[in-house]
Motif scaffolding. Structure first.
Motif, PDB file in Angstrom:
ATOM      1  N   ASP A 203      -6.947  14.358  20.998  1.00 20.16           N
ATOM      2  CA  ASP A 203      -6.004  15.072  20.135  1.00 20.16           C
ATOM      3  C   ASP A 203      -4.656  14.359  20.154  1.00 20.16           C
ATOM      4  O   ASP A 203      -4.159  13.978  21.224  1.00 20.16           O
ATOM      5  CB  ASP A 203      -5.847  16.515  20.625  1.00 20.16           C
ATOM      6  CG  ASP A 203      -7.198  17.206  20.784  1.00 20.16           C
ATOM      7  OD1 ASP A 203      -7.590  17.925  19.863  1.00 20.16           O
ATOM      8  OD2 ASP A 203      -7.847  17.003  21.837  1.00 20.16           O
ATOM      9  N   TYR A 204      -4.036  14.241  18.967  1.00 18.37           N
ATOM     10  CA  TYR A 204      -2.883  13.360  18.851  1.00 18.37           C
ATOM     11  C   TYR A 204      -1.744  13.978  18.048  1.00 18.37           C
ATOM     12  O   TYR A 204      -1.968  14.689  17.062  1.00 18.37           O
ATOM     13  CB  TYR A 204      -3.287  12.046  18.165  1.00 18.37           C
ATOM     14  CG  TYR A 204      -4.277  11.239  18.974  1.00 18.37           C
ATOM     15  CD1 TYR A 204      -3.841  10.231  19.825  1.00 18.37           C
ATOM     16  CD2 TYR A 204      -5.644  11.512  18.906  1.00 18.37           C
ATOM     17  CE1 TYR A 204      -4.741   9.497  20.573  1.00 18.37           C
ATOM     18  CE2 TYR A 204      -6.559  10.785  19.654  1.00 18.37           C
ATOM     19  CZ  TYR A 204      -6.103   9.772  20.487  1.00 18.37           C
ATOM     20  OH  TYR A 204      -6.999   9.065  21.238  1.00 18.37           O
ATOM     21  N   VAL A 205      -0.524  13.651  18.493  1.00 16.43           N
ATOM     22  CA  VAL A 205       0.709  13.890  17.747  1.00 16.43           C
ATOM     23  C   VAL A 205       1.386  12.533  17.654  1.00 16.43           C
ATOM     24  O   VAL A 205       1.928  12.029  18.645  1.00 16.43           O
ATOM     25  CB  VAL A 205       1.626  14.909  18.451  1.00 16.43           C
ATOM     26  CG1 VAL A 205       2.891  15.143  17.637  1.00 16.43           C
ATOM     27  CG2 VAL A 205       0.890  16.228  18.683  1.00 16.43           C
ATOM     28  N   LEU A 206       1.362  11.919  16.466  1.00 12.74           N
ATOM     29  CA  LEU A 206       1.842  10.557  16.298  1.00 12.74           C
ATOM     30  C   LEU A 206       2.914  10.518  15.211  1.00 12.74           C
ATOM     31  O   LEU A 206       2.611  10.646  14.022  1.00 12.74           O
ATOM     32  CB  LEU A 206       0.688   9.622  15.924  1.00 12.74           C
ATOM     33  CG  LEU A 206      -0.452   9.514  16.954  1.00 12.74           C
ATOM     34  CD1 LEU A 206      -1.591   8.689  16.389  1.00 12.74           C
ATOM     35  CD2 LEU A 206       0.064   8.910  18.256  1.00 12.74           C
ATOM     36  N   PRO A 207       4.162  10.337  15.595  1.00 16.65           N
ATOM     37  CA  PRO A 207       5.251  10.338  14.616  1.00 16.65           C
ATOM     38  C   PRO A 207       5.482   8.961  14.001  1.00 16.65           C
ATOM     39  O   PRO A 207       5.053   7.921  14.541  1.00 16.65           O
ATOM     40  CB  PRO A 207       6.456  10.759  15.452  1.00 16.65           C
ATOM     41  CG  PRO A 207       6.162  10.174  16.798  1.00 16.65           C
ATOM     42  CD  PRO A 207       4.664  10.246  16.979  1.00 16.65           C
ATOM     43  N   SER A 208       6.183   8.956  12.897  1.00 17.71           N
ATOM     44  CA  SER A 208       6.605   7.701  12.278  1.00 17.71           C
ATOM     45  C   SER A 208       7.703   7.065  13.111  1.00 17.71           C
ATOM     46  O   SER A 208       8.475   7.741  13.800  1.00 17.71           O
ATOM     47  CB  SER A 208       7.100   7.958  10.857  1.00 17.71           C
ATOM     48  OG  SER A 208       8.149   8.909  10.843  1.00 17.71           O
ATOM     49  N   LYS A 209       7.780   5.739  13.036  1.00 14.32           N
ATOM     50  CA  LYS A 209       8.898   5.047  13.654  1.00 14.32           C
ATOM     51  C   LYS A 209      10.187   5.365  12.912  1.00 14.32           C
ATOM     52  O   LYS A 209      11.259   5.467  13.525  1.00 14.32           O
ATOM     53  CB  LYS A 209       8.640   3.542  13.656  1.00 14.32           C
ATOM     54  CG  LYS A 209       7.540   3.101  14.598  1.00 14.32           C
ATOM     55  CD  LYS A 209       7.312   1.600  14.528  1.00 14.32           C
ATOM     56  CE  LYS A 209       6.217   1.163  15.479  1.00 14.32           C
ATOM     57  NZ  LYS A 209       5.921  -0.291  15.350  1.00 14.32           N
ATOM     58  N   ALA A 210      10.083   5.540  11.610  1.00 12.58           N
ATOM     59  CA  ALA A 210      11.258   5.834  10.790  1.00 12.58           C
ATOM     60  C   ALA A 210      11.618   7.308  10.896  1.00 12.58           C
ATOM     61  O   ALA A 210      10.760   8.175  10.751  1.00 12.58           O
ATOM     62  CB  ALA A 210      10.990   5.476   9.331  1.00 12.58           C
TER      63      ALA A 210
ATOM     64  N   SER B 123      13.158   9.848  16.887  1.00 11.09           N
ATOM     65  CA  SER B 123      13.046   9.322  18.244  1.00 11.09           C
ATOM     66  C   SER B 123      12.282  10.367  19.057  1.00 11.09           C
ATOM     67  O   SER B 123      12.261  11.547  18.694  1.00 11.09           O
ATOM     68  CB  SER B 123      14.419   9.045  18.858  1.00 11.09           C
ATOM     69  OG  SER B 123      15.195  10.233  18.898  1.00 11.09           O
ATOM     70  N   ILE B 124      11.628   9.920  20.115  1.00  8.21           N
ATOM     71  CA  ILE B 124      10.798  10.818  20.930  1.00  8.21           C
ATOM     72  C   ILE B 124      11.552  11.185  22.198  1.00  8.21           C
ATOM     73  O   ILE B 124      11.931  10.308  22.994  1.00  8.21           O
ATOM     74  CB  ILE B 124       9.454  10.158  21.277  1.00  8.21           C
ATOM     75  CG1 ILE B 124       8.683   9.792  19.995  1.00  8.21           C
ATOM     76  CG2 ILE B 124       8.616  11.088  22.157  1.00  8.21           C
ATOM     77  CD1 ILE B 124       7.399   9.022  20.249  1.00  8.21           C
ATOM     78  N   ASN B 125      11.775  12.483  22.396  1.00 11.00           N
ATOM     79  CA  ASN B 125      12.470  12.964  23.593  1.00 11.00           C
ATOM     80  C   ASN B 125      11.519  13.258  24.750  1.00 11.00           C
ATOM     81  O   ASN B 125      11.932  13.258  25.911  1.00 11.00           O
ATOM     82  CB  ASN B 125      13.262  14.234  23.275  1.00 11.00           C
ATOM     83  CG  ASN B 125      14.460  13.956  22.383  1.00 11.00           C
ATOM     84  OD1 ASN B 125      14.935  12.828  22.301  1.00 11.00           O
ATOM     85  ND2 ASN B 125      14.947  14.988  21.707  1.00 11.00           N
ATOM     86  N   GLY B 126      10.275  13.556  24.428  1.00 12.80           N
ATOM     87  CA  GLY B 126       9.315  13.902  25.475  1.00 12.80           C
ATOM     88  C   GLY B 126       8.089  14.551  24.858  1.00 12.80           C
ATOM     89  O   GLY B 126       7.902  14.554  23.642  1.00 12.80           O
ATOM     90  N   GLY B 127       7.257  15.112  25.701  1.00 15.54           N
ATOM     91  CA  GLY B 127       6.037  15.764  25.226  1.00 15.54           C
ATOM     92  C   GLY B 127       5.093  16.007  26.383  1.00 15.54           C
ATOM     93  O   GLY B 127       5.418  15.727  27.549  1.00 15.54           O
ATOM     94  N   GLY B 128       3.935  16.522  26.079  1.00 15.19           N
ATOM     95  CA  GLY B 128       2.972  16.799  27.134  1.00 15.19           C
ATOM     96  C   GLY B 128       1.685  17.393  26.616  1.00 15.19           C
ATOM     97  O   GLY B 128       1.494  17.583  25.413  1.00 15.19           O
ATOM     98  N   VAL B 129       0.801  17.662  27.556  1.00 15.82           N
ATOM     99  CA  VAL B 129      -0.471  18.323  27.302  1.00 15.82           C
ATOM    100  C   VAL B 129      -0.466  19.606  28.118  1.00 15.82           C
ATOM    101  O   VAL B 129      -0.169  19.576  29.327  1.00 15.82           O
ATOM    102  CB  VAL B 129      -1.666  17.441  27.725  1.00 15.82           C
ATOM    103  CG1 VAL B 129      -2.985  18.156  27.478  1.00 15.82           C
ATOM    104  CG2 VAL B 129      -1.620  16.089  27.004  1.00 15.82           C
TER     105      VAL B 129
END
Length: 378
Positions: free
Chosen positions: A328-335, A338-344
């Protein structure tokens, strides 16, 4: 320095809220009305646990995979909202999603063909356009705290697999011939559920949620028809992002052609049924997205519970399913992000909330995955 435009928690969760999950020992096949019936009350323990997980993680936008499609939202998604998410679960605060999107899927939708070669064109199971025992099984729901631009949603329910240039058409190694006849191949839909591009407006900014649930690359035979389909369902998004000549074949259900414009924000969400590394069963198809030049696949959500679940596997901390894979994925655009964090969401056995994932029947065989994203100017 660029000025941040606000933060956002985006998640995906295969909730297993489909008829097969509630099947009794006496049933040979799942029932189409089971989830509908359960949602008319507020007392199902498994659904209450799923609601509690959402209330604990509190995503702003979340895709729910395997939420049976119920045409009347009052009986389906709104019942789930009103009877479960709007009710505090075990001390967790209620949560509201004023906006949602649901639509039909291919799973369980009858085809006229014997697609699984069992000698009977039943229209069910492997003979449906996407595997399922009744129309709408394994459906999808998007929940959002922010407005959805419903007028500009794109869906690819009807797109034919054969329309994809260089599609991985399955071949029966016993005969050397295509698994599907020419007539079947021209009719067969690519998406086993559906592919959705859902624009969402967040604090005056726009982003696209790209939602899907490709078929598992197993449960077939030496022709690998499911493995090939999984690869090409994922490739659909890779082509959608690449645009240009790669996306000419992409004609949505409204007749609009082409891929996603450049320099826009997007987040790919869903149970991709694909792990990054190749195995005997896995072809690593999701790498088409993880390594796409427009995708930021650098952040790997992890959990201590996943690591504990398979202590002898180094990659276990990133597992999102009890059957020991990252699926299972959460994949943002580079544009634009910015990614602050995340988890499962996978508590360890020592934690009180482990009860929410202690067994398949507690909630799901998948875990909720989230990223915390910071919106940035484009």
């Amino acid at each position: 320095m660029a000025v941040a435009l606000g933060s956002l928690r985006v998640a995906t969760f295969n909730v297993s809220m489909e008829g097969g999950n509630y099947q009794t020992d006496r049933q040979k096949v799942p029932s189409s009305g089971t989830l509908n019936n359960l949602l008319q009350n507020d007392d199902n323990p498994q659904i209450r646990n799923i609601a509690e997980i959402l209330q604990r993680v509190r995503p702003d936008i979340i895709l729910l995979n395997e939420f049976d499609y119920i045409a009347d939202p009052k009986q389906g998604v709104e019942a789930f909202l009103n009877r479960y998410l709007h009710q505090p679960q075990q001390g967790a605060s209620a949560i509201d999603y004023p906006y949602y999107y649901v639509a039909p899927v291919n799973s369980g939708e009858p085809s006229p063909y014997d697609l699984d070669h069992d000698g009977v064109a039943s229209g069910k199971g492997g003979d449906a356009w996407g595997f399922g025992w009744y129309p709408g099984q394994y459906g999808m729901v998007l929940l959002s705290r922010f407005p959805i631009d419903t007028a500009n949603i794109r869906t690819f329910l009807q797109l034919k697999w054969s329309a994809m240039p260089g599609a991985l058409r399955p071949v029966d190694p016993m005969t050397g011939k295509s698994w599907y006849s020419d007539e079947q191949w021209q009719a067969l839909r690519l998406s086993s559920k559906s592919h959705w591009d859902i624009p969402v407006k967040v604090n005056g900014e726009r982003l696209h949620i790209l939602a899907s649930h490709p078929t598992p690359p197993v449960f077939d035979g030496p022709e690998h028809r499911n493995r090939q389909r999984n690869h090409d369902e994922i490739r659909l998004w890779a082509d959608y992002l690449s645009g240009g000549d790669n996306a000419v074949y992409l004609v949505d259900d409204a007749g609009l052609q082409g891929g996603l414009p450049l320099n826009v924000r997007f987040v790919l969400l869903g149970d991709m049924n694909s792990a990054p590394k190749q195995t005997a069963e896995q072809g690593g198809a999701v790498r088409q997205l993880l390594e796409h030049p427009r995708v930021n696949g650098s952040f790997e959500p992890v959990s201590l519970g996943g690591a504990e679940h398979a202590p002898n596997i180094a990659a276990a901390k990133a597992f999102t399913a009890s059957w020991k894979l990252r699926a299972d994925y959460v994949l943002p655009s580079k544009a634009g992000f910015s990614i602050n964090g995340g988890g499962v969401f996978w508590p360890t056995k020592r934690e009180p909330l482990y009860r929410l994932v202690a067994s398949r029947s507690a909630s799901s065989d998948h875990r909720l995955v989230w990223l915390d994203l910071q919106l940035q100017p484009l």
